[in-house]
Write a protein that holds these residues in place. Structure first.
Motif, short mmCIF file in Angstrom:
data_model
loop_
_atom_site.label_atom_id
_atom_site.label_comp_id
_atom_site.label_asym_id
_atom_site.label_seq_id
_atom_site.Cartn_x
_atom_site.Cartn_y
_atom_site.Cartn_z
N LYS B 92 0.81 -1.22 0.00
CA LYS B 92 0.00 0.00 0.00
C LYS B 92 0.84 1.28 0.00
CE LYS B 92 -3.99 -2.03 0.02
NZ LYS B 92 -4.82 -1.96 -1.19
N LEU B 93 2.08 1.16 -0.44
CA LEU B 93 2.92 2.35 -0.59
C LEU B 93 2.74 2.87 -2.01
CD1 LEU B 93 5.06 4.01 0.98
CD2 LEU B 93 6.81 2.58 -0.06
N LYS B 94 2.49 4.18 -2.12
CA LYS B 94 2.30 4.76 -3.45
C LYS B 94 3.66 5.03 -4.11
CE LYS B 94 -2.10 6.93 -2.39
NZ LYS B 94 -2.85 8.18 -2.24
N VAL B 95 3.63 5.10 -5.44
CA VAL B 95 4.88 5.26 -6.22
C VAL B 95 5.64 6.51 -5.78
CG1 VAL B 95 5.72 5.79 -8.54
CG2 VAL B 95 4.06 3.95 -8.21
N LYS B 96 4.95 7.64 -5.72
CA LYS B 96 5.63 8.89 -5.37
C LYS B 96 6.15 8.83 -3.93
CE LYS B 96 5.37 13.82 -6.12
NZ LYS B 96 5.70 14.47 -4.90
N GLU B 97 5.35 8.22 -3.06
CA GLU B 97 5.76 8.10 -1.66
C GLU B 97 7.04 7.26 -1.53
OE1 GLU B 97 1.29 8.18 0.35
OE2 GLU B 97 2.38 6.29 0.15
N ALA B 98 7.11 6.21 -2.34
CA ALA B 98 8.29 5.32 -2.27
C ALA B 98 9.55 6.09 -2.66
CB ALA B 98 8.09 4.13 -3.20
N ILE B 99 9.45 6.87 -3.74
CA ILE B 99 10.62 7.62 -4.19
C ILE B 99 10.99 8.70 -3.16
CG2 ILE B 99 11.49 9.16 -6.01
CD1 ILE B 99 9.90 7.54 -8.00
N GLU B 100 9.97 9.38 -2.65
CA GLU B 100 10.25 10.43 -1.65
C GLU B 100 10.81 9.84 -0.36
OE1 GLU B 100 6.53 12.47 -1.44
OE2 GLU B 100 7.10 13.89 -3.01
N LEU B 101 10.27 8.68 0.03
CA LEU B 101 10.74 8.03 1.26
C LEU B 101 12.23 7.74 1.17
CD1 LEU B 101 10.41 6.33 3.91
CD2 LEU B 101 9.78 4.40 2.46
N PHE B 102 12.63 7.12 0.08
CA PHE B 102 14.04 6.74 -0.04
C PHE B 102 14.91 7.98 -0.27
CE2 PHE B 102 12.24 2.59 -0.09
CZ PHE B 102 13.23 1.81 0.49
N ALA B 103 14.40 8.96 -0.99
CA ALA B 103 15.19 10.19 -1.20
C ALA B 103 15.51 10.85 0.14
CB ALA B 103 14.42 11.15 -2.10
N ASN B 104 14.56 10.77 1.07
CA ASN B 104 14.75 11.42 2.37
C ASN B 104 15.91 10.86 3.19
OD1 ASN B 104 12.95 13.59 2.77
ND2 ASN B 104 11.25 12.16 2.82
N PHE B 105 16.34 9.66 2.86
CA PHE B 105 17.43 9.05 3.63
C PHE B 105 18.81 9.60 3.22
CE2 PHE B 105 14.50 5.15 3.69
CZ PHE B 105 13.94 5.53 4.89
N TYR B 106 18.86 10.31 2.09
CA TYR B 106 20.16 10.71 1.54
C TYR B 106 20.39 12.20 1.68
CZ TYR B 106 20.07 6.06 -0.54
OH TYR B 106 20.02 4.70 -0.72
N THR B 107 21.67 12.57 1.72
CA THR B 107 22.01 13.98 1.78
C THR B 107 21.97 14.63 0.39
OG1 THR B 107 24.30 13.25 1.76
CG2 THR B 107 23.39 13.88 3.89
N ASN B 108 22.33 13.85 -0.63
CA ASN B 108 22.29 14.35 -2.00
C ASN B 108 21.05 13.76 -2.67
OD1 ASN B 108 22.79 15.25 -4.56
ND2 ASN B 108 24.60 13.96 -4.90
N ARG B 109 20.01 14.59 -2.84
CA ARG B 109 18.73 14.06 -3.32
C ARG B 109 18.42 14.52 -4.73
NH1 ARG B 109 15.82 16.00 2.21
NH2 ARG B 109 17.08 14.69 3.54
N ALA B 110 17.99 13.57 -5.55
CA ALA B 110 17.56 13.92 -6.90
C ALA B 110 16.14 14.49 -6.80
CB ALA B 110 17.56 12.68 -7.77
N ASN B 111 15.74 15.21 -7.82
CA ASN B 111 14.37 15.75 -7.87
C ASN B 111 13.40 14.60 -8.15
OD1 ASN B 111 11.93 16.77 -9.06
ND2 ASN B 111 12.94 18.77 -9.08
N THR B 112 12.49 14.38 -7.20
CA THR B 112 11.62 13.20 -7.33
C THR B 112 10.65 13.33 -8.52
OG1 THR B 112 10.22 14.15 -5.62
CG2 THR B 112 11.73 12.46 -4.93
N ASP B 113 10.17 14.54 -8.77
CA ASP B 113 9.26 14.72 -9.92
C ASP B 113 9.99 14.42 -11.22
OD1 ASP B 113 6.93 15.38 -8.56
OD2 ASP B 113 7.61 17.45 -8.27
N ALA B 114 11.25 14.87 -11.29
CA ALA B 114 12.04 14.61 -12.50
C ALA B 114 12.25 13.10 -12.68
CB ALA B 114 13.38 15.33 -12.40
N LEU B 115 12.46 12.40 -11.57
CA LEU B 115 12.64 10.94 -11.66
C LEU B 115 11.37 10.25 -12.15
CD1 LEU B 115 14.69 10.02 -8.46
CD2 LEU B 115 15.42 9.73 -10.82
N LEU B 116 10.22 10.71 -11.63
CA LEU B 116 8.94 10.12 -12.07
C LEU B 116 8.76 10.30 -13.57
CD1 LEU B 116 6.56 11.32 -9.20
CD2 LEU B 116 7.05 8.95 -9.79
N LYS B 117 9.15 11.48 -14.05
CA LYS B 117 9.01 11.78 -15.48
C LYS B 117 9.98 10.93 -16.30
CE LYS B 117 8.79 15.71 -18.59
NZ LYS B 117 9.07 17.12 -18.78
#
Lengths: 305, 306
Positions: B92-117
């Motif tokens: 029940k984890l949504k796609v955007k939530e999954a990417i944002e969740l993992f991005a939050n663990f890192y100091t250097n984060r990619a743009n999640t919207d750009a990744l989705l695109k």
């Protein structure tokens, strides 16, 4: 490069776990609907029309709600491990500490609304006479939720399959449910069962919450329950952190299951103390009598002595 | 010359009595797409999981970005991204939530919207993980591997079990990584994948590297032979196919004769004549340009998919 922040990782994971739980209908049933069902059932069967019993039953229902932390978390963690979900988290800069702490915190966040609803239903719908000792309730729910979550995490760490987890959970849950005073008042059991129950963590939560909701114990008396549960949290959290496994194939050896006994050390110590002093059992009996014979609202414990 | 970004020396890993990795050594340069090609059970996943810091080697050393994967903890994990062979996310984890969740663990984060695109997941951003197809799940896994703009990306069998169209989509994504000069270590048992995507390939069998080089170099090493696969009505009892004109090597795999020939037209003519003289018949004949499969057969006597 800066390393990741465990506190921020814990909070990030907590938010996601709360969200996942809210999307799980089974969770909502067991955490919200079922305790309320028990509340109305217990009131119908046991209250004998006495408002004093409502407060006592509320203590039991709060105990059941808080103890539920034990069940759900261990199953979820084992499921995550078996499905390979934990190993994906292992790749990220997240340690076992934030994974486990987020389980406990998420569980607490989910328990608080249930507990609040139960108290409000008792007060406004079932006409409970007093609010009880709300501060004590808050502290015991907080530390009790953390303690039972941590016990659940230990079970998850020492079991290798979902089936094994459920069997062990069922055994522990049954003991907690029937011998702690959460479902059947401890005072009605034979003395040897009452003495044995003083070694169980659930007894400290159940009696503590019953003392707090009925307002029949002084803060100092509730402090013992609070201390026992706090020690339980600390020991259980550290053990679960040490035993935490990310990989489904990383099986735990049989002797590691003995760590569960280490988590019981604080309760064994408190059990010995309470059995020797006899104060707690006396208090349990006094409170039960006060409620059973009260036609109306009970008075404070200092008044009935 | 700069130090290789991945350096592996004499790696060993056993599971009980099974030796999965037996003294593996290789190096990967920055910006290179390096493939570990081999059959299932060759030790590829064990190797890559040691490099990801997920397993402890029994012997040898591994360094990624100058760090020891096992001992460098969070600092190491900040630098790598990975797609695991077997993994999942909560249903029940949504796609955007999954990417944002993992991005939050890192100091250097990619743009999640750009990744989705970039991974064509925009339309599925609010879909639950259990509502995604196999290809979408794999695209999500790739997107999650890039949430920290990693220096090194590990892809363990990224297209295994996917249908050909989805596989091609994943190839396009990996080629994009290649254009971006990302260092990629990919494990695969698909010849096409290794030939199309990798700058260099190490062919792995039974825990050892049996050949290393660019796909072109390796194919040249296989003596530039053409592979002819034939099925016959009656078995070639006396091994006479190996003596036909131009035949460098002939082996039988489950009723199919795999002939390597340096002069394919002459071999086929000789084959037809030989079958006529033996009162045998040709049931099927296929010809293939030299591939990494041929290199594997030459070196091991087995097919890659066996």
């Amino acid at each position: 490069m800066a390393s990741s922040n465990p506190i921020s990782n814990t909070w990030t994971l907590t938010k996601v776990r709360v969200r996942l739980a809210m999307r799980n209908r089974t969770f909502l049933f067991f955490s919200l609907a079922m305790p309320l069902g028990f509340l109305f059932f217990f009131v119908m069967v046991f209250s004998k029309g006495s408002p004093a019993w409502i407060a006592y039953i509320l203590g039991s229902i709060l105990t059941l709600t808080v103890m539920g932390s034990f069940w759900g978390l261990s199953v979820q963690l084992v499921m995550f491990r078996e499905a390979g979900i934990l190993r994906r988290f292992r790749l990220a800069p997240v340690g076992a500490g934030p994974m486990l702490a987020s389980s406990i915190l998420a569980n607490y966040i989910l328990v608080v609304p249930s507990v609040t609803i139960e108290i409000l239903v008792c007060k406004w719908v079932l006409h409970m006479q007093s609010w009880g000792n709300l501060w004590a309730i808050f502290l015991l729910v907080t530390v009790g939720s953390a303690a039972f979550s941590a016990f659940g995490l230990i079970v998850a760490s020492v079991t290798n399959t979902m089936q094994e987890t459920q069997v062990i959970n069922q055994l522990i849950w049954t003991l907690f449910l029937f011998l702690s005073g959460a479902s059947v008042p401890l005072a009605v059991f034979p003395l040897w069962i009452q003495r044995a129950s003083l070694f169980m963590p659930a007894t400290y939560l159940a009696t503590g919450l019953e003392f707090a909701t009925t307002n029949l114990a002084s803060p100092a008396e509730i402090l013992t329950d609070f201390l026992a549960l706090t020690l339980g949290v600390l020991v259980a959290f550290e053990i679960s952190r040490q035993l935490f496994r990310w990989e489904p194939e990383a099986k735990v050896p049989g002797r590691a299951k003995l760590w569960v006994l280490v988590a019981m050390i604080p309760f064994i110590a408190f059990g010995v103390y309470e059995n020797v002093s006899g104060k707690r059992l006396a208090q349990i009996h006094d409170n039960f009598k006060a409620i059973d014979h009260a036609p109306s609202a009970p008075t404070k414990s200092t008044d009935i002595r | 010359m700069a130090e290789p970004i991945i350096q592996v020396e004499g790696l060993y890993k056993s599971y009980g009595a099974v030796q999965a990795v037996r003294g593996l050594s290789f190096a990967v340069e920055e910006g290179e797409v390096f493939g570990l090609l081999g059959p299932n059970g060759a030790g590829k996943t064990s190797t890559v999981e040691i490099l990801e810091g997920m397993r402890t080697p029994d012997g040898g050393t591994a360094r990624v970005c100058g760090l020891d994967p096992e001992r460098s903890g969070s600092a190491f994990k900040q630098k790598i991204g990975a797609v695991l062979q077997s993994t999942a996310l909560p249903d029940k984890l949504k796609v955007k939530e999954a990417i944002e969740l993992f991005a939050n663990f890192y100091t250097n984060r990619a743009n999640t919207d750009a990744l989705l695109k970039r991974f064509q997941l925009e339309e599925k951003r609010d879909a639950f993980y259990n509502q995604l197809s196999g290809g979408q799940k794999q695209r999500l896994a790739l997107a999650m591997a890039l949430v920290n703009n990693p220096q090194v990306v590990f892809l363990d069998e990224p297209t295994a079990g996917l249908d050909p169209q989805v596989r091609r989509e994943i190839y396009d994504i990996i080629e994009e990584l290649k254009r971006d000069k990302k260092t990629v270590l990919i494990t695969t048992h698909y010849i096409e994948e290794a030939e199309r995507l990798c700058d260099r390939v190490a062919i792995v069998d039974q825990g050892r590297i049996i050949a290393t080089g660019s796909p072109r170099e390796l194919k040249h090493k296989s003596a530039g032979t053409t592979r002819i696969e034939v099925r016959l009505a009656k078995p070639d009892a006396n091994g006479s196919l190996a003596t036909l004109d131009g035949v460098a090597d002939c082996r039988e795999f489950e009723g199919t004769y795999v002939i390597h020939s340096s002069r394919a037209p002459q071999t086929i003519v000789a084959l037809v004549k030989h079958l006529e003289s033996e009162s045998n018949e040709l049931q099927s004949l296929e010809m293939f340009s030299p591939s990494l499969e041929d290199v594997f057969i030459e070196l091991t006597g087995r097919r890659l998919r066996d």
